[in-house]
Write an enzyme that holds these catalytic residues in place. Structure first.
Site, short mmCIF file in Angstrom:
data_model
loop_
_atom_site.label_atom_id
_atom_site.label_comp_id
_atom_site.label_asym_id
_atom_site.label_seq_id
_atom_site.Cartn_x
_atom_site.Cartn_y
_atom_site.Cartn_z
N LYS A 264 48.04 38.80 38.70
CA LYS A 264 48.16 40.12 39.32
C LYS A 264 49.58 40.62 39.12
O LYS A 264 50.54 39.96 39.53
CB LYS A 264 47.85 40.03 40.83
CG LYS A 264 48.24 41.29 41.63
CD LYS A 264 47.92 41.17 43.11
CE LYS A 264 48.48 42.36 43.91
NZ LYS A 264 48.20 42.27 45.36
N ASP A 269 53.71 47.72 45.36
CA ASP A 269 52.50 48.00 46.12
C ASP A 269 52.86 48.77 47.40
O ASP A 269 53.22 48.17 48.41
CB ASP A 269 51.78 46.68 46.47
CG ASP A 269 50.51 46.92 47.29
OD1 ASP A 269 50.07 48.09 47.38
OD2 ASP A 269 49.97 45.93 47.83
N LYS A 276 51.18 51.36 53.43
CA LYS A 276 51.70 50.26 54.25
C LYS A 276 52.74 50.77 55.24
O LYS A 276 53.38 51.80 54.97
CB LYS A 276 52.39 49.23 53.33
CG LYS A 276 51.46 48.39 52.50
CD LYS A 276 52.24 47.37 51.67
CE LYS A 276 51.31 46.52 50.84
NZ LYS A 276 50.40 45.67 51.64
N ASP A 287 55.11 42.04 44.19
CA ASP A 287 53.65 41.92 44.16
C ASP A 287 53.12 41.66 42.74
O ASP A 287 51.92 41.73 42.49
CB ASP A 287 53.02 43.19 44.76
CG ASP A 287 51.64 42.95 45.36
OD1 ASP A 287 51.32 41.78 45.64
OD2 ASP A 287 50.89 43.93 45.54
N ASP A 346 44.86 49.73 49.67
CA ASP A 346 45.85 48.65 49.71
C ASP A 346 45.25 47.30 49.29
O ASP A 346 45.96 46.33 49.10
CB ASP A 346 46.44 48.56 51.13
CG ASP A 346 47.73 47.76 51.18
OD1 ASP A 346 48.31 47.50 50.10
OD2 ASP A 346 48.15 47.40 52.29
N GLU A 348 44.31 46.41 46.44
CA GLU A 348 44.32 46.84 45.04
C GLU A 348 44.40 45.68 44.06
O GLU A 348 43.95 45.79 42.93
CB GLU A 348 45.51 47.79 44.81
CG GLU A 348 46.86 47.12 44.52
CD GLU A 348 47.40 46.24 45.65
OE1 GLU A 348 46.98 46.45 46.80
OE2 GLU A 348 48.22 45.36 45.36
N ARG A 350 42.83 42.89 43.88
CA ARG A 350 41.51 42.41 43.44
C ARG A 350 40.89 43.36 42.43
O ARG A 350 40.11 42.96 41.58
CB ARG A 350 40.62 42.19 44.68
CG ARG A 350 40.33 43.41 45.46
CD ARG A 350 39.85 43.11 46.89
NE ARG A 350 40.94 42.68 47.77
CZ ARG A 350 40.77 42.32 49.04
NH1 ARG A 350 39.56 42.30 49.57
NH2 ARG A 350 41.80 41.95 49.77
N1 BES Z 1 50.10 42.68 48.06
C1 BES Z 1 49.37 42.67 49.28
C2 BES Z 1 49.34 41.29 49.93
C3 BES Z 1 50.66 40.75 50.39
C4 BES Z 1 51.11 41.02 51.67
C5 BES Z 1 51.42 39.96 49.56
C6 BES Z 1 52.32 40.50 52.08
C7 BES Z 1 52.62 39.44 49.99
C8 BES Z 1 53.08 39.72 51.25
C9 BES Z 1 47.94 43.11 49.03
O1 BES Z 1 47.76 44.03 48.02
C10 BES Z 1 47.47 43.74 50.28
O2 BES Z 1 47.97 44.76 50.63
N2 BES Z 1 46.51 43.11 50.94
C11 BES Z 1 45.97 43.60 52.15
C12 BES Z 1 44.47 43.54 52.06
C13 BES Z 1 43.76 44.31 53.13
C14 BES Z 1 43.98 45.79 52.94
C15 BES Z 1 42.29 43.99 53.06
C16 BES Z 1 46.49 42.72 53.28
O3 BES Z 1 46.66 41.52 53.08
O4 BES Z 1 46.76 43.26 54.35
ZN ZN Z 2 49.18 44.05 46.54
MN MN Z 3 48.04 46.00 48.70
#
Ligand code: BES
Ligand code: ZN
Ligand code: MN
Length: 498
Positions: A264, A269, A276, A287, A346, A348, A350
């Protein structure tokens, strides 16, 4: 980045000048060669007075007393000689670097009373030293040593004095290739997103051609043609166009199917329209930690001429808020033909991986695919920052990853997947939605990825907690750890070479 120390190897002997670093075991103290530079036992008494016991991770330093031609003497604890393993040797190397910093004319006496220091051990020690020396300070116009004192910009010069210097040098060549891969990954993750966008990242990957890696860069147009609607939907809110990079290292038998690694690479992000919160958003420059690990791994494999055919694929996009950004509720069609309802922009990573994974198995028919991604905050809730989450449809691959994690201290912990979790991402309006419910967020993310791997043996590593912001260690003091490079290099070395 701080200049890498210059490391040379020479015959085991008591150093006579400059800074000497000695290693002392918890029981047994200094070895015979180290004692030669301290015939009257003056150093040993000084170390004892400083409460130095030889415990692993401890160290002490003295200015050499009158009568000695040395300037400074540092001693590093090795712990119990009987417990010395690969990781311990790396830690000793890390502690040794911390003791000398930028000093010139350093001699490191590699001798532990009661244990043999073979060439492999010496190579691990040198690797620990190089990894510890890394610091991301290219944007600091005034360099310091981390202690506020100005640093010399000359790299430390360290001679490693050991039993079989030519064998150690040879063993270090492979270890150094891996260390360089880790450092490349750290650099990519630490780099801010204004400097490292998809195009710039792809250019960095292209540099691997120097090592004999074949590198292709797919543009937006080519991805459109392939039908990568999931990846492109994420990218559409950014003024910086996406890239998909395909790296091939062919060091194995001509016809052998490759092993494949997919990363990824969200260079930033913001969350997109499902934006966020501001606090901590700066961390999302990291990210692309999965893509960085894949790039670092391919570097390592090529630099040490690994006898394997390996493919690395990274999906590079920026997830931004914009008039053209994708909306919650949008439905996109992935390269696999499956449709996805984007309920949260968010989630994204996946979406990016869906197309990268499908493309990988479709084009390369790999032996297995391992993907790495800073995919969910939920994996940190589940496992903290000392293990990456491991999800797999294949027990053998999962076990091999677990073992490689134990050997390298890049540890992984297996999490469950299965039909009950898979149901949670079924959608009313499309084949699936990109988020599950309130619980098991790391697992529903993995279920989503699994829908794009076909029958390929596959493992997903959620490295959100381990790639960045992870606790400092003896061999990493930087925000970006380079997690995954040593782990996957070991997976390959132990199972898929020769
Ligand atoms: N890049 C983030 C996950 C992340 C969070 C990585 C903190 C490192 C530190 C990912 O894209 C994300 O935003 N995931 C969300 C998913 C949710 C919207 C289902 C999350 O983990 O909150
Ligand atoms: Zn992300
Ligand atoms: Mn995200």
């Amino acid at each position: 980045m701080t200049a890498r120390p210059t490391v040379t190897f020479a015959k085991l002997a008591a150093p006579r000048k400059g800074t000497a670093i000695l290693i002392s075991a918890e029981e047994g103290g200094l070895g015979p060669v180290a004692r030669e530079c301290d015939p009257a036992g003056v150093f040993e008494r000084a170390f004892a007075a400083a409460d130095f016991s030889g415990k692993l991770g401890s160290s002490a330093e003295i200015l050499a007393p009158q009568g000695s031609d040395l300037d400074r003497v540092a001693v590093i604890g090795a712990g119990k000689a009987s417990a010395l393993d690969e990781q311990t040797w790396q830690k000793i190397g890390g502690a040794a670097f911390a003791a000398v910093r930028k000093s010139q004319d350093v001699s490191l006496v590699v001798e532990v009373a009661g244990a043999e220091a073979g060439p492999e051990n010496v190579a691990q020690l040198a690797m620990g030293l190089v990894l510890r020396s890394y610091s991301f300070d290219k944007y600091k116009t005034k360099k310091d040593n981390g202690d506020g004192k100005p640093a010399s910009d000359k790299p430390a010069k360290i001679a490693i004095l050991c039993a079989n210097p030519s064998a150690a040098k040879k063993a270090f060549a492979a270890a150094e290739a891996i260390a360089d891969g880790v450092i490349l990954a750290r650099d990519l993750v630490n780099e801010p997103a204004n400097i490292l966008g998809p195009i710039e990242f792809a250019a960095k990957a292209k540099e691997l051609e120097k090592l004999g890696v074949k590198v292709e860069i797919l543009t937006e147009k080519e991805m459109k043609k392939l039908g990568m609607g999931a990846l492109l939907g994420v990218a559409q809110g950014s003024v910086r166009p996406p890239r998909l990079v395909v790296m091939q290292w062919n060091g194995g038998k001509a016809k052998a199917n490759p092993v494949a690694f997919v990363g990824k690479g969200v260079v930033f992000d913001s969350g997109g329209i499902s934006i966020k919160p501001a606090a901590g958003m700066e961390d999302m420059k990291g990210d692309m930690g999965g893509a960085a690990a894949v790039t670092g791994l391919i570097h390592a494999l090529a630099a040490r001429q690994a006898k394997v055919n390996a493919v690395g694929i990274i999906g590079l996009v920026e997830n931004m808020v914009d008039g053209n950004a994708q909306r919650p509720g949008d439905i996109v069609t992935s390269m696999s033909g499956q449709t996805i309802e984007v309920l949260n922009t968010d989630a994204e990573g996946r979406l990016v991986l869906a197309d990268a994974l499908w493309y990988c198995q479709d084009r390369f028919k790999p032996e297995f695919m391992v993907n790495l991604a800073t995919l969910t905050g939920a994996i940190m809730v589940a496992l903290g920052q000392h293990h990456a989450g491991l999800f797999s449809n294949n027990d053998e691959l999962a076990e091999r990853l677990y073992d490689a994690g134990g050997a390298t201290a890049e540890r992984v912990w297996r999490m469950p997947i299965g039909p009950d979790y898979d149901k949670l991402i079924d959608s009313k309006n499309a084949d699936m939605k990109n988020i599950g419910g309130r619980y098991g967020g790391a697992i529903t993310a993995a279920q989503f990825l699994q829908r794009f791997v076909n029958d390929t043996p596959w493992a997903h590593l959620d490295i959100a907690g381990t790639a960045m912001g992870s606790p400092a260690t003896e061999i990493n003091q930087s925000w970006a750890s380079g997690f995954g490079v040593r782990l996957l290099d070991r997976l390959v070395a132990d199972n898929y070479e020769g």
